[in-house]
Design an enzyme around this catalytic site. Sequence first.
Site, mmCIF file in Angstrom:
data_model
loop_
_atom_site.group_PDB
_atom_site.id
_atom_site.type_symbol
_atom_site.label_atom_id
_atom_site.label_comp_id
_atom_site.label_asym_id
_atom_site.label_seq_id
_atom_site.Cartn_x
_atom_site.Cartn_y
_atom_site.Cartn_z
ATOM 1 N N SER A 172 0.805 -1.218 0.000
ATOM 2 C CA SER A 172 0.000 0.000 0.000
ATOM 3 C C SER A 172 0.842 1.273 0.000
ATOM 4 C CB SER A 172 -0.954 0.004 1.194
ATOM 5 O OG SER A 172 -0.250 -0.170 2.406
ATOM 6 N N ASP A 418 -2.459 5.855 12.298
ATOM 7 C CA ASP A 418 -1.714 5.272 11.178
ATOM 8 C C ASP A 418 -0.475 6.127 10.931
ATOM 9 O OD1 ASP A 418 -0.677 4.373 8.787
ATOM 10 O OD2 ASP A 418 -2.562 4.445 7.676
ATOM 11 N N HIS A 421 1.237 5.235 6.483
ATOM 12 C CA HIS A 421 0.870 5.867 5.216
ATOM 13 C C HIS A 421 0.990 7.383 5.320
ATOM 14 C CE1 HIS A 421 -1.159 1.880 5.212
ATOM 15 N NE2 HIS A 421 -0.664 1.870 3.983
#
Length: 455
Positions: A172, A418, A421
């Site tokens: 990702s 998170d 990312h």
Amino acid sequence: MSKPQQQSPPSTTTTSPPPPPPSTPPPASSSRSLLSALRRSPVTTLVAAFFLLALFMYGEDVRTLAELSIDDYLYPDADFYNVSALPPLLLPPPTCDLSRGRWVFDNTSLPAYREKECTFLTKQVSCLANGRPDDLWQYWRWQPNNCSLPTFDARRFMEKMRGKRMMFVGDSLNRNQWESLVCLVQPILSKGRKKIVKRGSFNIFYAKEYRATLEFYWAPFLVESNSDNPNFHHIDQRIISPERIESHANNWKDVDYLIFNTYIWWMNNEDIKVRRPNSTSWSDHDEVPRIETYGRVFKTWSTWLEQNVDPARTSVFFMTISPLHNSPAQWGNPNGIKCVKETLPVLNYTKPLDLNHDMRMYDLVAKVAKNMKNVPVSLIDITRMSDYRKDAHTSLYSIRQGKLLTPEQKADPQKYADCIHWCLPGVPDVWNQILYTRILSKSSPPSTHPSLPPQ
């Protein structure tokens, strides 16, 4: 989000002059104007009628025509951008280490695009739309120590991409970078002539005027695993087959630019679950030390490249480690919680941060790239520059299982923030600026107008 008033940069670094803006492209040709007029006339209806009649009468004989839209026949390709008429692109010398430098506050030339203006951004990385209250992370330019990076020129880049395919392969974080690149190029493309198609492991951005695609292919370990479904996988059940790659790699053939990564999915355990040779079940596996398994994967990967990639056509790149920022004591904030509430990069540094990367994996990839015999692999070192960007992650302004975090989840940042990312626009734009520089620094074969993936 409207552009803020000129903000004062934090008094930490002496700024360098911002790079000049891209040159204005030449005006559209008169033939484009003529076609524009035709689109508003009954000719359009007549062409459409003949097209539909052909489909009805000849079916299979016009299958390939049917895969294209009417627009592909009514709209021409993009006019060639007269790159030769521009001032020479000032590229950094090959000896300049682009990975060593500093972050410079720049609210004049940045951000490279606006979040709300890139409709292709996923909710996962749309931090402002998800409620992030600050936006300073968007205004930092990477300045290498001994040279400068050229500004990303979307038209110059798309001329390089005309008739070609670029594919990001990995996890990702490579998708994060792919989304960034889509946002960097999409403003120059005509409305209705750009789209994203998601199919299985593929996310494909079509730039129809240039007969080009920018693609992302999900393969978090590069080799085959039980996590190859991009939508359904579990962290604690990851099992890989280090010597099996064909089910993925068959999709990488005849691509002009391949950009690989794999790291973050390896970092949950010191030992990796490895499917036994000739096994027919994922439950039949052993646990093997991480670095040993990583080495086996890269032996498989490099062997496939040597046997299947034509270096006269395909350029191969590998992105190094993208860091996690989970331990604020590492950057001098012992009372912090992961990357939560961080609003500035690490600026006052005299040595690299220690973010507990497994540098054995970094070194292994570098060695594999160096030892390639027939197919060059260019390492793009994003690790140290990204280490300093504790402020630029999606943090609490992302999604989990397809939904925005609830107030209850935001109240538990240790579990839900998170810090892997990146918000967009942001740090991955710089990664693409370096990729752009590397691509334009290399001569590449002319377009062969390959068959693009079906839409």
